[in-house]
Design a protein around this motif. Structure first.
Motif, PDB file in Angstrom:
ATOM      1  N   LYS A  80      68.535  85.670  61.929  1.00  0.00           N
ATOM      2  CA  LYS A  80      69.061  84.207  62.377  1.00  0.00           C
ATOM      3  C   LYS A  80      68.308  83.919  63.765  1.00  0.00           C
ATOM      4  CE  LYS A  80      73.008  81.466  63.565  1.00  0.00           C
ATOM      5  NZ  LYS A  80      74.718  81.446  63.600  1.00  0.00           N
TER       6      LYS A  80
ATOM      7  N   LYS B 267      64.541  76.831  71.820  1.00  0.00           N
ATOM      8  CA  LYS B 267      64.152  75.913  70.918  1.00  0.00           C
ATOM      9  C   LYS B 267      62.447  76.325  70.651  1.00  0.00           C
ATOM     10  CE  LYS B 267      65.436  72.322  72.830  1.00  0.00           C
ATOM     11  NZ  LYS B 267      65.642  70.839  73.071  1.00  0.00           N
TER      12      LYS B 267
ATOM     13  N   PHE C 200      68.059  81.551  67.158  1.00  0.00           N
ATOM     14  CA  PHE C 200      68.877  80.848  67.953  1.00  0.00           C
ATOM     15  C   PHE C 200      68.352  79.505  68.356  1.00  0.00           C
ATOM     16  CE2 PHE C 200      69.716  85.293  69.733  1.00  0.00           C
ATOM     17  CZ  PHE C 200      70.756  85.503  68.928  1.00  0.00           C
ATOM     18  N   GLU C 201      69.441  78.286  68.109  1.00  0.00           N
ATOM     19  CA  GLU C 201      69.131  76.923  68.247  1.00  0.00           C
ATOM     20  C   GLU C 201      68.893  76.790  69.785  1.00  0.00           C
ATOM     21  OE1 GLU C 201      71.046  72.497  67.837  1.00  0.00           O
ATOM     22  OE2 GLU C 201      72.077  74.465  67.245  1.00  0.00           O
TER      23      GLU C 201
ATOM     24  N   ARG D  92      62.179  79.439  68.395  1.00  0.00           N
ATOM     25  CA  ARG D  92      62.642  79.157  67.372  1.00  0.00           C
ATOM     26  C   ARG D  92      61.619  78.412  66.353  1.00  0.00           C
ATOM     27  NH1 ARG D  92      64.435  75.569  64.087  1.00  0.00           N
ATOM     28  NH2 ARG D  92      64.431  73.996  65.351  1.00  0.00           N
ATOM     29  N   SER D  93      61.360  77.097  67.114  1.00  0.00           N
ATOM     30  CA  SER D  93      60.476  76.130  66.408  1.00  0.00           C
ATOM     31  C   SER D  93      59.072  77.030  66.099  1.00  0.00           C
ATOM     32  CB  SER D  93      60.171  75.030  67.159  1.00  0.00           C
ATOM     33  OG  SER D  93      61.442  74.302  67.161  1.00  0.00           O
TER      34      SER D  93
ATOM     35  N   LYS E  50      65.101  72.061  61.479  1.00  0.00           N
ATOM     36  CA  LYS E  50      66.183  72.712  61.896  1.00  0.00           C
ATOM     37  C   LYS E  50      66.339  74.061  61.369  1.00  0.00           C
ATOM     38  CE  LYS E  50      67.357  69.837  65.121  1.00  0.00           C
ATOM     39  NZ  LYS E  50      67.262  70.038  66.400  1.00  0.00           N
ATOM     40  N   GLU E  51      65.699  74.702  60.483  1.00  0.00           N
ATOM     41  CA  GLU E  51      65.734  75.840  59.653  1.00  0.00           C
ATOM     42  C   GLU E  51      66.055  77.017  60.588  1.00  0.00           C
ATOM     43  OE1 GLU E  51      62.551  73.630  57.331  1.00  0.00           O
ATOM     44  OE2 GLU E  51      63.120  74.064  59.623  1.00  0.00           O
ATOM     45  N   ASN E  52      66.896  77.969  60.757  1.00  0.00           N
ATOM     46  CA  ASN E  52      67.235  79.043  61.474  1.00  0.00           C
ATOM     47  C   ASN E  52      67.604  80.298  60.987  1.00  0.00           C
ATOM     48  OD1 ASN E  52      69.656  78.700  60.401  1.00  0.00           O
ATOM     49  ND2 ASN E  52      70.946  78.595  62.405  1.00  0.00           N
TER      50      ASN E  52
ATOM     51  N   ASP F  14      61.073  70.543  66.860  1.00  0.00           N
ATOM     52  CA  ASP F  14      62.373  70.997  66.823  1.00  0.00           C
ATOM     53  C   ASP F  14      63.236  69.998  66.272  1.00  0.00           C
ATOM     54  OD1 ASP F  14      64.480  72.901  68.057  1.00  0.00           O
ATOM     55  OD2 ASP F  14      65.033  70.938  69.267  1.00  0.00           O
ATOM     56  N   LYS F  15      62.971  68.789  66.424  1.00  0.00           N
ATOM     57  CA  LYS F  15      63.841  67.696  66.181  1.00  0.00           C
ATOM     58  C   LYS F  15      63.801  67.517  64.651  1.00  0.00           C
ATOM     59  CE  LYS F  15      62.990  64.793  70.382  1.00  0.00           C
ATOM     60  NZ  LYS F  15      62.370  63.644  70.818  1.00  0.00           N
TER      61      LYS F  15
END
Length: 206
Positions: free
Chosen positions: A59, A65, A61-62, A68-69, A43-45, A39-40
């Motif tokens: 899209k 994590k 969501f951050e 998304r990751s 950062k593609e989303n 995740d660090k």
């Protein structure tokens, strides 16, 4: 030193790194640490799903994590390419990321066997167009997610009966008309489309 000897030594030096890269597997023991680090750096989303019916942009969501990751990781691994929307319920959801093809099973084996940590309590609801992830079919009191599959809420007004049980981690920002077309296809009694609906590819666009 002969040319043949030099080539042999060079080959021996390269092989261990190749083996190390190809044998890494995600497991329940390493998944949390792996995706916290992932995740660090990744950062593609935003991703694009290309289907037989058109394109769907999502899209991620951050705040979610792990999910998304995981989705970005699998996209970069090209896992989703040539999988299918295999469960379709009109005015409810379309679910994808699986297939009855042996190649899909082989890809899963090369990535690992794991469940995703809980990302449920982020305040996201199963509104129309939201992207969520089903829980594992195994005994699963902590509602950990099956990482290789996802579903898109197609129901008008949302599917809020799912809130709290499944992790919403993204939303459709373009292509809901494609979701509606997929949801409308004829299915069998098990909600499997009578004609296969392929996810040709998922690619990162941002």
């Amino acid at each position: 030193m002969s040319k043949q000897t030099a080539i042999s030594k060079k080959t021996k030096k390269i092989i261990p790194e190749e083996i190390k890269e190809t044998t890494f597997l995600l497991t329940d023991d390493n998944v949390m640490e792996f995706f916290l680090e992932y995740d660090k750096k990744h950062k593609e989303n935003k991703v694009r799903i290309t289907t037989d019916f058109g394109e769907i942009d999502i899209k991620l969501f951050e705040a979610t994590k792990f999910h998304r990751s995981n989705f970005i990781y699998l996209t970069k691994k090209k896992y989703f390419n040539n999988t299918q929307f295999y469960r379709v319920i009109n005015n409810y959801i379309i679910q994808g990321g699986n297939s009855d093809d042996q190649q899909t099973l082989n890809k899963r084996k090369k990535i690992g066997r794991y469940l995703l940590p809980n990302d449920h309590k982020k305040g996201f609801k199963h509104d129309r167009g939201m992207v969520s992830m089903p829980s594992s079919a195994v005994a699963n009191p902590y509602k950990m997610a099956s990482p290789f599959e996802f579903f898109i809420v197609q129901q008008h007004g949302g599917a809020h009966n799912l809130d709290g049980d499944y992790a919403v981690f993204g939303k459709v920002v373009k292509g809901m008309e494609v979701v509606d077309k997929i949801a409308a296809v004829p299915t069998d009694k098990g909600d499997w489309p009578q004609t296969n609906i392929y996810i040709k590819k998922i690619e990162i666009i941002e």
